[in-house]
Design a protein around this motif. Structure first.
Motif, PDB file in Angstrom:
ATOM      1  N   GLY A 318     -17.793   6.464   4.298  1.00 22.55           N
ATOM      2  CA  GLY A 318     -19.161   6.938   4.472  1.00 22.55           C
ATOM      3  C   GLY A 318     -19.906   6.112   5.499  1.00 22.55           C
ATOM      4  O   GLY A 318     -20.667   6.643   6.318  1.00 22.55           O
ATOM      5  N   GLY A 319     -19.671   4.795   5.477  1.00 24.83           N
ATOM      6  CA  GLY A 319     -20.327   3.914   6.434  1.00 24.83           C
ATOM      7  C   GLY A 319     -19.911   4.195   7.862  1.00 24.83           C
ATOM      8  O   GLY A 319     -20.737   4.176   8.784  1.00 24.83           O
ATOM      9  N   LEU A 320     -18.605   4.470   8.077  1.00 21.38           N
ATOM     10  CA  LEU A 320     -18.131   4.765   9.429  1.00 21.38           C
ATOM     11  C   LEU A 320     -18.710   6.091   9.922  1.00 21.38           C
ATOM     12  O   LEU A 320     -19.094   6.202  11.095  1.00 21.38           O
ATOM     13  CB  LEU A 320     -16.604   4.825   9.450  1.00 21.38           C
ATOM     14  N   ALA A 321     -18.787   7.090   9.055  1.00 25.83           N
ATOM     15  CA  ALA A 321     -19.315   8.394   9.467  1.00 25.83           C
ATOM     16  C   ALA A 321     -20.768   8.297   9.918  1.00 25.83           C
ATOM     17  O   ALA A 321     -21.175   8.950  10.884  1.00 25.83           O
ATOM     18  CB  ALA A 321     -19.179   9.395   8.321  1.00 25.83           C
ATOM     19  N   VAL A 322     -21.549   7.469   9.235  1.00 28.72           N
ATOM     20  CA  VAL A 322     -22.949   7.298   9.615  1.00 28.72           C
ATOM     21  C   VAL A 322     -23.058   6.431  10.868  1.00 28.72           C
ATOM     22  O   VAL A 322     -23.862   6.701  11.765  1.00 28.72           O
ATOM     23  CB  VAL A 322     -23.752   6.678   8.453  1.00 28.72           C
ATOM     24  N   GLN A 323     -22.226   5.397  10.934  1.00 28.71           N
ATOM     25  CA  GLN A 323     -22.255   4.487  12.082  1.00 28.71           C
ATOM     26  C   GLN A 323     -21.780   5.166  13.357  1.00 28.71           C
ATOM     27  O   GLN A 323     -22.326   4.951  14.444  1.00 28.71           O
ATOM     28  CB  GLN A 323     -21.377   3.266  11.772  1.00 28.71           C
ATOM     29  N   GLN A 324     -20.741   5.990  13.236  1.00 27.78           N
ATOM     30  CA  GLN A 324     -20.168   6.696  14.387  1.00 27.78           C
ATOM     31  C   GLN A 324     -20.025   8.179  14.018  1.00 27.78           C
ATOM     32  O   GLN A 324     -18.934   8.624  13.644  1.00 27.78           O
ATOM     33  CB  GLN A 324     -18.812   6.098  14.770  1.00 27.78           C
ATOM     34  N   PRO A 325     -21.090   8.945  14.103  1.00 28.11           N
ATOM     35  CA  PRO A 325     -21.079  10.347  13.648  1.00 28.11           C
ATOM     36  C   PRO A 325     -19.983  11.202  14.272  1.00 28.11           C
ATOM     37  O   PRO A 325     -19.514  12.157  13.645  1.00 28.11           O
ATOM     38  CB  PRO A 325     -22.468  10.853  14.060  1.00 28.11           C
ATOM     39  N   GLU A 326     -19.554  10.843  15.479  1.00 26.38           N
ATOM     40  CA  GLU A 326     -18.512  11.634  16.135  1.00 26.38           C
ATOM     41  C   GLU A 326     -17.168  11.530  15.412  1.00 26.38           C
ATOM     42  O   GLU A 326     -16.254  12.333  15.667  1.00 26.38           O
ATOM     43  CB  GLU A 326     -18.356  11.201  17.598  1.00 26.38           C
ATOM     44  N   ARG A 327     -17.029  10.560  14.532  1.00 31.44           N
ATOM     45  CA  ARG A 327     -15.774  10.385  13.782  1.00 31.44           C
ATOM     46  C   ARG A 327     -15.824  11.015  12.393  1.00 31.44           C
ATOM     47  O   ARG A 327     -14.840  10.961  11.655  1.00 31.44           O
ATOM     48  CB  ARG A 327     -15.434   8.904  13.662  1.00 31.44           C
ATOM     49  N   ALA A 328     -16.932  11.596  12.007  1.00 34.76           N
ATOM     50  CA  ALA A 328     -17.071  12.155  10.657  1.00 34.76           C
ATOM     51  C   ALA A 328     -16.003  13.199  10.359  1.00 34.76           C
ATOM     52  O   ALA A 328     -15.400  13.224   9.274  1.00 34.76           O
ATOM     53  CB  ALA A 328     -18.467  12.741  10.471  1.00 34.76           C
ATOM     54  N   GLY A 329     -15.743  14.082  11.321  1.00 38.00           N
ATOM     55  CA  GLY A 329     -14.727  15.110  11.106  1.00 38.00           C
ATOM     56  C   GLY A 329     -13.350  14.537  10.910  1.00 38.00           C
ATOM     57  O   GLY A 329     -12.579  15.018  10.057  1.00 38.00           O
ATOM     58  N   ASP A 330     -13.016  13.501  11.672  1.00 39.96           N
ATOM     59  CA  ASP A 330     -11.696  12.884  11.524  1.00 39.96           C
ATOM     60  C   ASP A 330     -11.564  12.149  10.201  1.00 39.96           C
ATOM     61  O   ASP A 330     -10.466  12.058   9.638  1.00 39.96           O
ATOM     62  CB  ASP A 330     -11.420  11.939  12.693  1.00 39.96           C
ATOM     63  N   VAL A 331     -12.661  11.581   9.690  1.00 38.51           N
ATOM     64  CA  VAL A 331     -12.615  10.944   8.374  1.00 38.51           C
ATOM     65  C   VAL A 331     -12.190  11.970   7.326  1.00 38.51           C
ATOM     66  O   VAL A 331     -11.296  11.713   6.493  1.00 38.51           O
ATOM     67  CB  VAL A 331     -13.986  10.334   8.008  1.00 38.51           C
ATOM     68  N   LEU A 332     -12.795  13.139   7.368  1.00 35.73           N
ATOM     69  CA  LEU A 332     -12.463  14.187   6.400  1.00 35.73           C
ATOM     70  C   LEU A 332     -11.071  14.767   6.666  1.00 35.73           C
ATOM     71  O   LEU A 332     -10.362  15.140   5.722  1.00 35.73           O
ATOM     72  CB  LEU A 332     -13.522  15.284   6.438  1.00 35.73           C
ATOM     73  N   PHE A 333     -10.676  14.834   7.937  1.00 29.19           N
ATOM     74  CA  PHE A 333      -9.323  15.290   8.265  1.00 29.19           C
ATOM     75  C   PHE A 333      -8.281  14.346   7.661  1.00 29.19           C
ATOM     76  O   PHE A 333      -7.292  14.790   7.065  1.00 29.19           O
ATOM     77  CB  PHE A 333      -9.150  15.371   9.782  1.00 29.19           C
TER      78      PHE A 333
END
Length: 371
Positions: A318-333
């Motif tokens: 969750g912290g990475l997704a907020v810190q780097q929003p462009e990576r949110a999709g890859d986190v869920l992938f």
């Protein structure tokens, strides 16, 4: 200990070999397996040759890789073994293989060809939620709660025979004997809260500085209790593509910086879905007569992962997704890939046992029907 438990003769060749254990203790490298097709055969020939371009198959590898990548790469034995060998160059190395192959541009090109097809196949296999970065953590917890993969842990808890449980341990050895290593590649690629969270989780995985408490060491202890060879890579020839695919995906996510979000999401959901299955695995071993020393690995994960899931889900992913929003999709992938590939591997075990055959390569023993 469980020395009095019978070791099934049908898989007796999985038991420890004194010379092999001695070699592994001093070497630590992965022993070279047998080939599973034209690509892995050529790759093994190249890896065991001098790195001077003289091996006749060096120039053929790219074409062999392209041909192999055209099939069902998730289940392709040749592809998954080849990826495992190429990735191992970045871990402990391969026995008898020159370390200079690690950064050979030709092999990196072959790996990239296979990875392109492998990543595309995984993306076709999963459905990735489309949510705002600030909703990623809660989405991960929902994904974990709604996962209804194959009931492998329940079967192992209630019905599995000793032989089937030993097979399960062999499958899991592909990852657990190097546990945490693929996810650790992400540490230097993160900063701030996500980095601190990952270090906190990984410190526990590595035993908090106590080598005997490293999770890989605890799993080796469980394997020995079950009468299995616990040396690194000893069972690679028996482990099928469906299991290798899960470990290879971790390596692919961890070694490619562009996929750092995927390895973070993978770890998060891995921790979130770990406590209950590990409790069932431990109970299954106790049902079969194993003692606390043998189940230590599973019991440790019940407690540790209950804590880790909050850190990994909220502070790391969750912290990475907020810190780097462009990576949110890859986190869920990465999270979806973890669940999907684990389901593929688990389904293979249950389908094999239901059909009365071994889930391992080259083992023809009947193991009884799945109830």
């Amino acid at each position: 200990m469980t020395a009095t438990l019978p070791v099934p003769s049908t898989t007796g060749d999985l038991a420890p070999s004194a010379p092999l254990r001695a070699a592994a203790a001093t070497d630590g490298r992965l022993p070279l397996p047998g080939a599973r097709g034209p690509l892995s055969a050529a790759l093994l020939e190249v890896l065991t040759s001098a790195r001077d371009g003289s091996a006749p198959l060096v120039r053929e590898l790219p074409e062999l890789a392209r041909a192999a990548a055209a099939g069902d790469v998730v289940r392709d034995e040749d592809v998954q073994l080849s990826l495992a060998l190429l990735y191992e160059l970045h871990y402990r190395g391969l026995r008898g293989v020159d370390d200079s192959w690690e950064w050979d541009t030709g092999l990196l090109g072959v790996r990239a060809t296979l990875e392109t097809a492998f990543e595309a196949a995984i993306r076709e296999l999963v459905e990735v939620p489309d949510v705002a970065p600030e909703d990623v953590a809660e989405t991960l917890f929902t994904m974990a709660a709604e996962d209804d993969g194959p009931p492998l842990s329940r079967y192992l808890c209630r019905n599995a025979t000793l032989e089937q449980f030993r097979e399960f341990l062999v499958h899991r050895s592909a990852y657990h004997l190097k546990e945490a290593d693929p996810h650790t590649w992400a540490i230097p690629r993160l900063g701030g809260v996500p980095k601190a969270a990952l270090v906190e989780v990984q410190a526990d995985e590595y035993g908090g500085g106590r080598p005997e408490r490293m999770h890989a060491a605890l799993f080796a202890r469980t394997m020995r209790a079950a009468g299995l060879d616990d040396s690194y890579g000893a069972h690679l020839d028996r482990i099928p593509a469906t299991t290798l695919a899960g470990t290879n995906a971790m390596s692919m996510f961890g070694l490619n910086r562009r996929l750092v979000g995927a390895i973070v999401g993978h770890l998060a959901v891995f921790e979130m879905t770990s406590s209950i299955p590990n409790r069932l695995y431990g109970n299954g071993m106790r049902r079969l007569g194993f003692d606390r020393d043998a189940t230590w690995f599973f019991d440790e994960h019940v407690e540790a992962d209950a804590v880790h899931e909050q850190i990994a889900g909220r502070d790391l992913a969750g912290g990475l997704a907020v810190q780097q929003p462009e990576r949110a999709g890859d986190v869920l992938f990465g999270a979806a890939a973890c669940l999907a590939l684990d389901a593929v591997a688990g389904r293979h075990l249950l389908d094999s046992w239901e059909a009365g055959r071994s889930s391992l390569r080259g083992v023809a023993a009947r193991t009884g029907n799945v109830a």
